[in-house]
Design an enzyme around this catalytic site. Structure first.
Site, PDB file in Angstrom:
ATOM      1  N   HIS A   1      55.574  30.435  36.678  1.00  0.00           N
ATOM      2  CA  HIS A   1      56.174  32.071  35.137  1.00  0.00           C
ATOM      3  C   HIS A   1      55.446  33.260  35.421  1.00  0.00           C
ATOM      4  CE1 HIS A   1      58.634  28.681  33.918  1.00  0.00           C
ATOM      5  NE2 HIS A   1      57.881  27.568  33.845  1.00  0.00           N
TER       6      HIS A   1
ATOM      7  N   ASP B   1      63.515  24.552  37.773  1.00  0.00           N
ATOM      8  CA  ASP B   1      62.427  23.959  36.427  1.00  0.00           C
ATOM      9  C   ASP B   1      63.057  22.970  35.450  1.00  0.00           C
ATOM     10  OD1 ASP B   1      61.014  23.932  35.223  1.00  0.00           O
ATOM     11  OD2 ASP B   1      60.560  25.612  34.059  1.00  0.00           O
TER      12      ASP B   1
END
Ligand code: ZN
Length: 456
Positions: free
Chosen positions: A273, A324
């Site tokens: 991220h 994810d």
């Protein structure tokens, strides 16, 4: 030995026509020969790929069990003010419910879907280790072995990343009851890691790495246990503003800043991220050689924020993509989301480009291939001797691609249409997707449906 003939292929020397690709019994490419004779390949028992062949895309961030809650975490919570943190509560409830059989069935469905969209390997960031009451299974690596079994069943390549999760908040806070299936001390973690290493030794389809979950879940001492390892090291960092604020309150530093000062960040590391970085963090992280794992469809779904792509790219930073939470399962959706989120924030177009690289689709795929390979610890993302024979054939007659060629065709794939132009997918020299469908799709989806009905 396996041989393929590609009408057109993107090799490490660029686009080429009439390309012969030889692979050995381990699934590695041994030779790439443009200008080859298709009849000679067919006479040797090889197979023909009539479309546009590109390297398979590595998916560098997955929590496979979350595929079962994709689309189910959208309803407004009673208290309102929905955010990543309210979604996380729903995820914990879901994680407490799923059995090993169900988790394997869900992972198989996910991996088959990823293959159908052109991902050929997956880095499984695996933290759901224990029984629902938090005690280890008789086989401590039970859940991780189920992920490996799903990968082997579907044919997708895997980097298995058992995750160390020891605390409930930054540097030593007590765990939340919903985290009990995730928790290990270092001994428990290494028991699982050793078991997974033993299971995958000499298997070229798999690699093993480690995943300290985040600065919320490990101590500095625990993190230092990984410093000398030669494997990929993945960690979530700076996904949420509250996480940044808590890290500053506890340590005086932001998460990426803390890692830059205290962990030996280098090519082994993959930070997932990194949504919230200062310009200084962005430049320093780019210079470290580490990869940033971007998951744009999940980051958008969870309201994380927008990654500082222009500054990171300008500093030479490496980035790959993952799915994810699996609200998206395609390279196209991740890369489209990466570029279009930048456009919305910056009021510009073609953000992921420069004077020498004018096609954003090609630029982002090049990044995803190279950084995905680095973060997976496997020879992926290129059609060249020594790399895995992971190939994606795009149908140039698909309505989304017709009339396009070369890098412009890659732009068309990423930025236009909703259909799927992926026709054939080869992993380790084996065809696992034919005519756009996984060869085991029927049985895999039956198992997934059963698991989903039980979970509902
Ligand atoms: Zn994640």
């Amino acid at each position: 030995m396996t041989v393929f003939f590609a009408e057109t292929a993107l090799t490490t020397d660029g686009w080429a026509d009439a390309v012969r690709i030889d692979a050995d019994a381990t699934g590695a490419i041994t030779a790439v020969t443009p200008g080859a004779d298709p009849n000679a390949v067919l006479a040797e028992g090889g197979s023909r790929l009539r479309g546009v062949v590109i390297p398979g895309v590595p998916n560098l961030h997955s929590h496979a069990f979350q595929r079962a809650m994709a689309g189910a975490g959208e309803k407004r919570s009673p208290q309102g003010q929905d955010s990543f943190w309210t979604w996380r509560e729903a995820m914990y409830r879901h994680a407490l419910a799923i059995s090993p059989d169900q988790a394997e069935a869900v992972a198989a469905q996910l991996y088959a879907e990823c293959l159908e969209w052109g991902f050929t390997s997956i880095a499984e960031f695996h933290y759901l280790h224990h029984q629902p009451d938090g005690t280890p299974y008789a086989e401590p690596a039970e859940m991780g072995l189920r992920m490996l079994a799903a990968a082997r069943r579907t044919g997708i390549g895997m980097t298995m990343l058992p995750s160390l999760y020891a605390f409930g908040g930054i540097f030593g806070k007590a765990p939340h009851a919903g985290q009990r299936r995730f928790l290990n001390d270092l001994d428990g973690f290494f028991t699982i890691l050793d078991r997974l290493i033993a299971e995958t030794t000499d298997d070229p389809r798999c690699a093993i790495g480690v995943a300290p979950h985040s600065l919320r879940a490990v101590s500095p001492e625990m993190l230092s246990a990984f410093h000398a390892m030669g494997t990929p090291i993945h960690i979530h960092a700076a996904e949420q503003e509250r996480e940044v604020a808590e890290c500053i309150a506890a340590t005086g530093a932001r998460p990426v800043e803390w890692l830059l000062r205290h962990a030996p960040l280098d090519r082994r590391w993959c930070l997932i991220h990194c949504t919230h970085m200062t310009p200084e963090e962005t430049r320093e992280l780019a210079a470290s050689g580490a990869v940033v794992g971007l998951c744009p469809s999940t980051e958008a779904s969870l309201g994380d924020g927008i990654f500082p792509l222009p500054g990171y790219r300008a500093a030479g930073g490496r980035f790959g993509i993952g799915t994810d939470s699996h609200v998206g399962t395609s390279p196209r959706d991740e890369l489209r989301g990466l570029e279009t989120s930048q456009r919305l924030a910056l009021h510009q177009r073609a953000v992921a480009t420069d004077d020498d690289h004018p096609h954003p689709g090609r630029v982002m795929l090049d990044a995803a291939w190279a950084a995905g390979a680095q973060a997976s610890g496997r020879p992926l993302g290129r059609i060249a001797p020594g790399a895995r024979c992971d190939l994606v054939e795009l149908d140039p007659d698909h309505p989304a691609l017709i009339g396009h060629a070369g890098d412009a065709l890659l732009d068309a794939w990423i930025f236009s249409g909703q259909g799927n132009p992926v026709r054939t997918v080869v992993v380790g020299g084996k065809r696992v997707v034919e005519a756009g469908r996984h060869t085991g799709a029927l049985e895999i989806t039956e198992g997934f449906s059963r698991a989903m009905r039980q979970l509902a």
